[in-house]
Every structure is written in structure tokens, then in C-alpha cells.
Design a protein around this motif. Structure first.
Motif, short mmCIF file in Angstrom:
data_model
loop_
_atom_site.label_atom_id
_atom_site.label_comp_id
_atom_site.label_asym_id
_atom_site.label_seq_id
_atom_site.Cartn_x
_atom_site.Cartn_y
_atom_site.Cartn_z
N TYR A 127 -7.10 -5.56 1.99
CA TYR A 127 -6.58 -5.19 0.48
C TYR A 127 -6.79 -6.48 -0.56
O TYR A 127 -6.78 -6.27 -1.74
CB TYR A 127 -5.22 -4.71 0.37
N ARG A 182 -4.21 -9.86 6.20
CA ARG A 182 -2.84 -9.04 6.15
C ARG A 182 -2.41 -9.41 4.67
O ARG A 182 -3.05 -10.64 4.08
CB ARG A 182 -1.78 -9.49 7.09
N THR A 215 -1.68 -0.44 7.35
CA THR A 215 -2.66 -0.05 6.43
C THR A 215 -2.58 1.01 5.83
O THR A 215 -2.78 1.40 4.62
CB THR A 215 -3.96 -0.50 7.07
N ALA A 237 0.01 2.82 5.68
CA ALA A 237 1.33 3.01 4.57
C ALA A 237 0.97 2.68 3.30
O ALA A 237 1.13 3.22 2.28
CB ALA A 237 2.49 1.97 5.05
N ALA A 277 0.59 4.81 -0.21
CA ALA A 277 0.86 4.33 -1.53
C ALA A 277 -0.01 4.36 -2.51
O ALA A 277 0.29 4.77 -3.85
CB ALA A 277 1.55 2.87 -1.17
N1 LIG Z 1 4.46 -0.22 3.16
C1 LIG Z 1 3.46 -0.77 2.55
N2 LIG Z 1 2.82 -0.52 1.41
C2 LIG Z 1 1.58 -1.14 1.04
N3 LIG Z 1 0.86 -1.96 1.81
C3 LIG Z 1 1.31 -2.15 2.90
C4 LIG Z 1 2.44 -1.67 3.58
N4 LIG Z 1 2.43 -2.04 4.69
C5 LIG Z 1 1.46 -2.95 5.05
N5 LIG Z 1 0.70 -2.72 3.77
C6 LIG Z 1 -0.47 -3.66 3.69
O1 LIG Z 1 -1.25 -3.11 4.86
C7 LIG Z 1 -2.11 -4.18 5.27
C8 LIG Z 1 -2.14 -4.36 6.76
O2 LIG Z 1 -1.06 -4.24 7.38
P1 LIG Z 1 -0.52 -4.58 8.70
O3 LIG Z 1 0.80 -4.36 9.06
O4 LIG Z 1 -0.72 -6.16 8.71
O5 LIG Z 1 -1.54 -4.14 9.87
P2 LIG Z 1 -1.89 -2.90 10.42
O6 LIG Z 1 -2.72 -2.01 9.44
O7 LIG Z 1 -2.77 -3.32 11.59
O8 LIG Z 1 -0.34 -2.35 10.98
C9 LIG Z 1 -1.74 -5.54 4.58
O9 LIG Z 1 -2.58 -6.04 3.81
C10 LIG Z 1 -0.23 -5.22 4.00
O10 LIG Z 1 0.00 -5.64 2.81
#
Ligand SMILES: Nc1ncnc2c1ncn2[C@@H]1O[C@H](COP(=O)(O)OP(=O)(O)O)[C@@H](O)[C@H]1O
Ligand SMILES: O=P(O)(O)OC[C@H]1O[C@](O)(COP(=O)(O)O)[C@@H](O)[C@@H]1O
Length: 314
Positions: free
Chosen positions: A116, A148, A176, A178, A182
Motif C-alpha cells: 500500500y 507493511r 491486507t 482488512a 476499508a
Molecule cells: N485494519 C486495517 N485497515 C487498513 N489497512 C490495514 C489494516 N490492517 C492492515 N492494514 C494494511 O495491510 C498491509 C498488510 O498488513 P499486514 O498485517 O502487515 O500483513 P498481512 O496482510 O500478511 O496480514 C499493511 O500495509 C497494513 O497497513
């Protein structure tokens, strides 16, 4: 006890008019959900103890071509983004999205670099075509890079609006998705005609209703080398025991498939099946039996196996 989708079958869902995507009849699927009681005395693995076994309403559609499509291909500007951690197969998925879009006649496809984050203005986007992605599936990692964190959802949608992106393919895990959800909600709020498509990335293959998540086969294949090495070590030593720990914090699919495929595993421990280490039916007693009868043993343990009972054992 766990609730699981136990069986999937084509349902009587019969009319293509009932399918908003215009899919043919066989795209109607429904699922049978059952309560599964693992390790029951009468079953080696799972036993259905829910007498009703009710059919669940259709809530997903099998992916595939549709008779009607919403977007005119010449008006599509598609973007692909990979977020979170790496997983085998990311490049293969990118490649197939690009090639399929081109088959549909889409000419404008861009790759968003470094997750992102790539929606920030200062990062250059890469134009994607069949020529660019032709051989990417032969390399690991992600052609686009991952990260991330990143800009706010509102900034991401601003960036897509500015660039005329109206189709976004998001490859990633829970976080990702989530984020994708959003982004979708923000697009709806702004009444944008922008499709957000999520491609689940988990090496664990633990997503209900999906045939198989990408990367899973590679993980199972890679595990074979470790299992074979452990087998050779254990088999060559006097009363040798080999232990192979594989990924799987909450699910044992990698460990189970790798064990079955190898034919060299004597005990496979997974998070879904509780077990005792000690006692007459414990793992240690069985291990002793294996040493006495076979002379050696190889154990495959999924990362999360026994976590309920044994917090410090593995
Ligand atoms: N609740 C959320 N709302 C918006 N963006 C989110 C949310 N949770 C995670 N992200 C974004 O999604 C991306 C990946 O999330 P991450 O948890 O690091 O990996 P994964 O998708 O493998 O679980 C990151 O860029 C993070 O900022
Ligand atoms: O230690 P980390 O980095 O949290 O990751 C380990 C865990 O992530 C997993 O690999 C699952 O990750 P993915 O679903 O993102 O592929 C589990 O099998 C493993 O237990």
C-alpha cells in the motif's frame, strides 16, 4: 470441538438469472456445515456429531469466467498490489492476473510497488504487460515488492481516483484484506465504480471453501527435503528420532500433507488434534514402542501443535 465446513457440493441452485454474475447453473454451490469432534474414540480423525448437519445458504461464488462482465475492458485501468509478507507463488498470481486481463482486452495495467506504500505519490508505478510478466513465475518473491504500513485509506483512494484506477487486485493476508475492505467501503462512500478484488495469501491453506491457497504446494514440496534428511539421520542412528517442525500456527495442513506425501513420518502432530505427551496413550509411549519395534522414528510437528496443553513444550 470445532465448527467446520464439512462438505461442498453443487446445490439445486438452478437459474443463471439467480446468479448476479450470470454464471451457468453449476456455479451454484452450497456447503454442509457440521460440528466435528476430533480424536473421538470411534474415529481416527473426525466424526460428525451434529445430527442436523444443516445446509448453509450460498454465500460465495466459484471463481471463473462469466457470461456477462460489468466493465468495458477498454475503460479499465487495473492495478495490482502485494502486501504483508512473502509467500511462494506471488509472481505466478501477478502473471496470471496480467495475462487474463489482457485476454479480456484490458490494456492499462499497473503494478503498485511495495504494498500500500506504493500509493504514495513519490513511488513510480510499473506498467505491466504479458511481456513484462512472461517469466516472473520462475523467480521467488514479488516482482512488485511488499511492505507493511502505508498511507491512509482515504489517501489510497485519492491516489486511485487521480490515476483513474478502477480495478484493484490486492494480494495479501488478514491485514491486507482488512485494508482492501476499508478501501472498498471508502469507494462505496464516494460512489466510485471501482472494483476491489482480494486474493488471499496464506501458506497454511486454511481458508474455508478455497480449493487451495497459492504457495501451499510449494511449502509441502519444500518440506519433503527436511523430512527426508530427518528420516536418513534417524534411520542411520541407533534408536534415532528425527523431529521436523513445519509452519502452521493454527492449522496442520502443511504438516499433514507433507507427512502423507513423504511416507517417512511415524507421528504427525497438528494443532487441530489434541494429544497427550505422557500416559498410556501418550505420544512418548508410542515413540518408545516405535523404537522397540522399528528401531527409529520420525515425528512431524506443526508449529502450533499442542499449544492448548503444552505452552512450553515445543
Ligand atoms: N485494519 C486495517 N485497515 C487498513 N489497512 C490495514 C489494516 N490492517 C492492515 N492494514 C494494511 O495491510 C498491509 C498488510 O498488513 P499486514 O498485517 O502487515 O500483513 P498481512 O496482510 O500478511 O496480514 C499493511 O500495509 C497494513 O497497513
Ligand atoms: O512467526 P511469524 O512471522 O508470525 O509467522 C509464522 C506463522 O505464519 C504462518 O506462516 C501463516 O502465515 P500466512 O498465513 O501469512 O502465510 C503460520 O503457519 C506460522 O505459524
Amino acid at each position: 470441538m470445532h465448527q467446520f465446513v464439512r462438505r461442498i457440493r453443487p446445490s439445486n441452485f438452478s437459474s443463471s438469472s439467480g446468479d448476479p454474475n450470470g454464471g451457468p447453473k453449476y456455479y451454484g454451490w452450497s456447503v454442509k456445515r457440521a460440528v466435528i469432534n476430533y480424536s473421538s474414540p470411534t474415529s481416527a480423525g473426525a466424526e460428525c456429531i451434529d445430527p442436523d448437519c444443516t445446509w448453509v445458504e450460498q454465500w460465495v461464488h466459484r471463481a471463473g469466467p462469466r457470461e456477462k462482465i460489468y466493465f468495458k475492458p477498454e475503460e479499465v485501468k487495473a492495478a495490482i498490489v502485494t502486501c504483508g509478507g512473502l509467500c511462494p507463488g506471488l509472481n505466478d498470481v501477478i502473471r496470471h492476473i496480467v495475462i487474463t486481463l489482457e485476454i479480456y482486452g484490458v490494456k492499462k495495467i499497473v503494478g503498485i510497488p511495495y504494498g500500500y506504500r506504493g500509493f504514495s505519490v513519490e513511488i513510480v508505478r510499473e506498467k505491466l504487460s504479458r511481456k513484462v510478466v512472461q517469466n516472473v513465475h520462475l523467480s521467488g518473491g514479488s516482482l512488485l515488492g511488499v511492505s507493511r504500513g502505508g498511507p491512509s485509506v482515504s489517501d489510497i483512494v485519492d491516489s486511485m481516483e487521480e490515476r483513474g484506477i478502477n480495478m484493484l487486485f490486492v494480494l495479501g493476508g488478514n491485514g491486507t484484506h482488512a485494508g482492501a475492505n476499508a478501501i472498498h467501503n471508502e469507494c462505496r462512500k464516494r460512489r466510485l465504480k471501482l472494483a476491489v478484488v482480494g486474493v488471499p495469501k496464506t501458506i497454511d491453506n486454511d481458508i474455508l471453501l478455497m480449493d487451495k491457497t497459492f504457495g501451499f504446494d510449494t511449502a509441502v514440496e519444500a518440506a519433503q527435503r527436511a523430512i527426508n534428511s530427518a528420516y536418513i539421520e534417524a534411520h542411520s542412528a541407533y534408536h534415532g528420532i528425527g523431529i521436523v517442525k513445519l509452519m502452521g500456527r493454527s492449522s496442520g495442513f502443511i504438516a499433514m500433507h507433507a507427512s502423507l506425501a513423504s511416507g517417512q513420518i511415524d507421528i504427525c502432530l497438528v494443532p487441530e488434534v489434541p494429544f497427550n505427551l505422557h500416559g498410556p496413550h501418550g505420544v512418548l509411549r508410542h515413540l518408545k514402542y516405535l523404537l522397540e519395534t522399528k528401531g527409529s522414528a520420525v515425528v512431524c510437528v506443526a508449529e502450533g501443535a499442542g499449544q492448548v496443553s503444552y505452552t512450553n513444550s515445543f
